[in-house]
Write a protein that holds these residues in place. Structure first.
Motif, PDB file in Angstrom:
ATOM      1  N   ILE A   9      -5.625  -2.829  -5.693  1.00 32.88           N
ATOM      2  CA  ILE A   9      -4.392  -2.045  -5.583  1.00 32.88           C
ATOM      3  C   ILE A   9      -3.296  -2.619  -6.473  1.00 32.88           C
ATOM      4  CG2 ILE A   9      -2.610  -1.215  -3.997  1.00 32.88           C
ATOM      5  CD1 ILE A   9      -4.774  -1.548  -1.756  1.00 32.88           C
ATOM      6  N   GLN A  10      -2.735  -1.754  -7.306  1.00 38.34           N
ATOM      7  CA  GLN A  10      -1.586  -2.100  -8.141  1.00 38.34           C
ATOM      8  C   GLN A  10      -0.421  -1.235  -7.672  1.00 38.34           C
ATOM      9  OE1 GLN A  10      -2.640  -1.143 -12.160  1.00 38.34           O
ATOM     10  NE2 GLN A  10      -4.470  -2.419 -12.141  1.00 38.34           N
ATOM     11  N   ILE A  11       0.684  -1.864  -7.347  1.00 30.66           N
ATOM     12  CA  ILE A  11       1.841  -1.099  -6.889  1.00 30.66           C
ATOM     13  C   ILE A  11       2.897  -1.093  -7.987  1.00 30.66           C
ATOM     14  CG2 ILE A  11       3.671  -0.915  -5.162  1.00 30.66           C
ATOM     15  CD1 ILE A  11       1.676  -2.181  -3.175  1.00 30.66           C
ATOM     16  N   ALA A  12       3.125   0.098  -8.545  1.00 34.68           N
ATOM     17  CA  ALA A  12       4.127   0.300  -9.583  1.00 34.68           C
ATOM     18  C   ALA A  12       5.122   1.351  -9.085  1.00 34.68           C
ATOM     19  CB  ALA A  12       3.467   0.733 -10.889  1.00 34.68           C
ATOM     20  N   SER A  13       5.463   1.245  -7.822  1.00 35.03           N
ATOM     21  CA  SER A  13       6.355   2.201  -7.171  1.00 35.03           C
ATOM     22  C   SER A  13       7.424   1.434  -6.414  1.00 35.03           C
ATOM     23  CB  SER A  13       5.568   3.065  -6.186  1.00 35.03           C
ATOM     24  OG  SER A  13       6.437   3.853  -5.405  1.00 35.03           O
ATOM     25  N   GLU A  14       8.601   2.014  -6.387  1.00 36.97           N
ATOM     26  CA  GLU A  14       9.699   1.405  -5.650  1.00 36.97           C
ATOM     27  C   GLU A  14       9.791   1.928  -4.219  1.00 36.97           C
ATOM     28  OE1 GLU A  14      13.374   1.518  -7.828  1.00 36.97           O
ATOM     29  OE2 GLU A  14      12.411   0.794  -9.660  1.00 36.97           O
ATOM     30  N   SER A  15       8.868   2.782  -3.830  1.00 32.80           N
ATOM     31  CA  SER A  15       8.887   3.345  -2.483  1.00 32.80           C
ATOM     32  C   SER A  15       8.777   2.248  -1.434  1.00 32.80           C
ATOM     33  CB  SER A  15       7.734   4.328  -2.304  1.00 32.80           C
ATOM     34  OG  SER A  15       7.692   4.773  -0.963  1.00 32.80           O
ATOM     35  N   SER A  16       9.516   2.439  -0.366  1.00 31.02           N
ATOM     36  CA  SER A  16       9.449   1.487   0.752  1.00 31.02           C
ATOM     37  C   SER A  16       8.538   2.008   1.864  1.00 31.02           C
ATOM     38  CB  SER A  16      10.853   1.239   1.302  1.00 31.02           C
ATOM     39  OG  SER A  16      11.398   2.451   1.788  1.00 31.02           O
ATOM     40  N   GLU A  17       7.909   3.160   1.631  1.00 29.53           N
ATOM     41  CA  GLU A  17       7.102   3.799   2.669  1.00 29.53           C
ATOM     42  C   GLU A  17       5.621   3.857   2.306  1.00 29.53           C
ATOM     43  OE1 GLU A  17       9.143   7.060   4.901  1.00 29.53           O
ATOM     44  OE2 GLU A  17      10.162   7.276   2.967  1.00 29.53           O
ATOM     45  N   LEU A  18       5.116   2.802   1.698  1.00 33.99           N
ATOM     46  CA  LEU A  18       3.711   2.786   1.304  1.00 33.99           C
ATOM     47  C   LEU A  18       2.829   2.357   2.468  1.00 33.99           C
ATOM     48  CD1 LEU A  18       4.031   1.074  -2.191  1.00 33.99           C
ATOM     49  CD2 LEU A  18       3.946   3.524  -1.664  1.00 33.99           C
ATOM     50  N   PRO A  19       1.613   2.898   2.529  1.00 33.16           N
ATOM     51  CA  PRO A  19       0.682   2.450   3.573  1.00 33.16           C
ATOM     52  C   PRO A  19       0.242   1.018   3.300  1.00 33.16           C
ATOM     53  CG  PRO A  19      -0.381   4.025   2.104  1.00 33.16           C
ATOM     54  CD  PRO A  19       1.053   3.938   1.685  1.00 33.16           C
ATOM     55  N   SER A  20      -0.313   0.393   4.296  1.00 28.29           N
ATOM     56  CA  SER A  20      -0.795  -0.975   4.125  1.00 28.29           C
ATOM     57  C   SER A  20      -2.050  -0.975   3.251  1.00 28.29           C
ATOM     58  CB  SER A  20      -1.127  -1.592   5.487  1.00 28.29           C
ATOM     59  OG  SER A  20      -2.295  -0.995   6.021  1.00 28.29           O
ATOM     60  N   GLN A  21      -2.302  -2.116   2.641  1.00 29.65           N
ATOM     61  CA  GLN A  21      -3.518  -2.249   1.841  1.00 29.65           C
ATOM     62  C   GLN A  21      -4.745  -2.078   2.721  1.00 29.65           C
ATOM     63  OE1 GLN A  21      -3.537  -5.570  -0.852  1.00 29.65           O
ATOM     64  NE2 GLN A  21      -1.513  -5.068  -1.660  1.00 29.65           N
ATOM     65  N   ALA A  22      -4.689  -2.544   3.948  1.00 33.37           N
ATOM     66  CA  ALA A  22      -5.815  -2.389   4.875  1.00 33.37           C
ATOM     67  C   ALA A  22      -6.102  -0.915   5.141  1.00 33.37           C
ATOM     68  CB  ALA A  22      -5.535  -3.125   6.185  1.00 33.37           C
TER      69      ALA A  22
END
Length: 157
Positions: A9-22
């Motif tokens: 998983i690469q996170i290139a988003s400023e969103s604070s509402e992302l699901p967990s990696q799990a």
């Protein structure tokens, strides 16, 4: 379930509402099911600008879309577990969840399952393919405790 599923998983988003990696991993693994014994997916979560650029570059469509799928094109004789790459545009997923009156978690799960099924070769261009893919998505999501993602469309809403 497959014996071994890896989601890079690469996170290139400023969103604070992302699901967990799990959760992302669990949803991909559920979609893979018995299709593969081993699977590896690269997932990149992006914002609107990158989502629009990638959609234009790879699909010649303007604006961002919810999920882009890039199946690996490796020769079978290599026998590697790489399924391919997914790009999910977080702001689009958030907007669609609101518009479709779904929980954000349910829509993220749907996008992850939908994209993973594309990596496995499923498509929805022809009506019979769409029905097959939608039925499979619904069954997978319901097995994860989520409602039918197409329920509103089936009711004509």
């Amino acid at each position: 379930m497959p014996a071994d599923v890896l989601v890079d998983i690469q996170i290139a988003s400023e969103s604070s509402e992302l699901p967990s990696q799990a959760d992302l991993h669990k949803w991909a693994a559920a979609a893979i099911g018995d299709h593969r014994q081993e699977a590896e997916i690269s997932l990149r979560i992006v914002d609107l600008k990158e989502g629009a650029e990638l959609n234009q570059q790879w699909r010649q469509k303007e604006g961002p879309t919810n999920v882009l799928s890039f199946p690996s094109d490796l020769p079978e004789e290599l026998n590697l577990p790489l399924l391919g790459d997914l790009v999910i545009c977080s702001p689009v997923v958030e907007r669609e969840a609101r518009e479709q009156n779904k929980t954000l978690q349910a829509h993220w799960a749907h996008m992850m399952v939908h994209g993973t099924l594309h990596l496995l070769g499923y498509d929805h261009i022809e009506e019979d393919e769409a029905l097959t893919m939608e039925s499979l998505e619904t069954a997978i999501l319901q097995s994860l405790g989520f409602p039918d993602p197409y329920q509103l469309e089936k009711r004509g809403s």
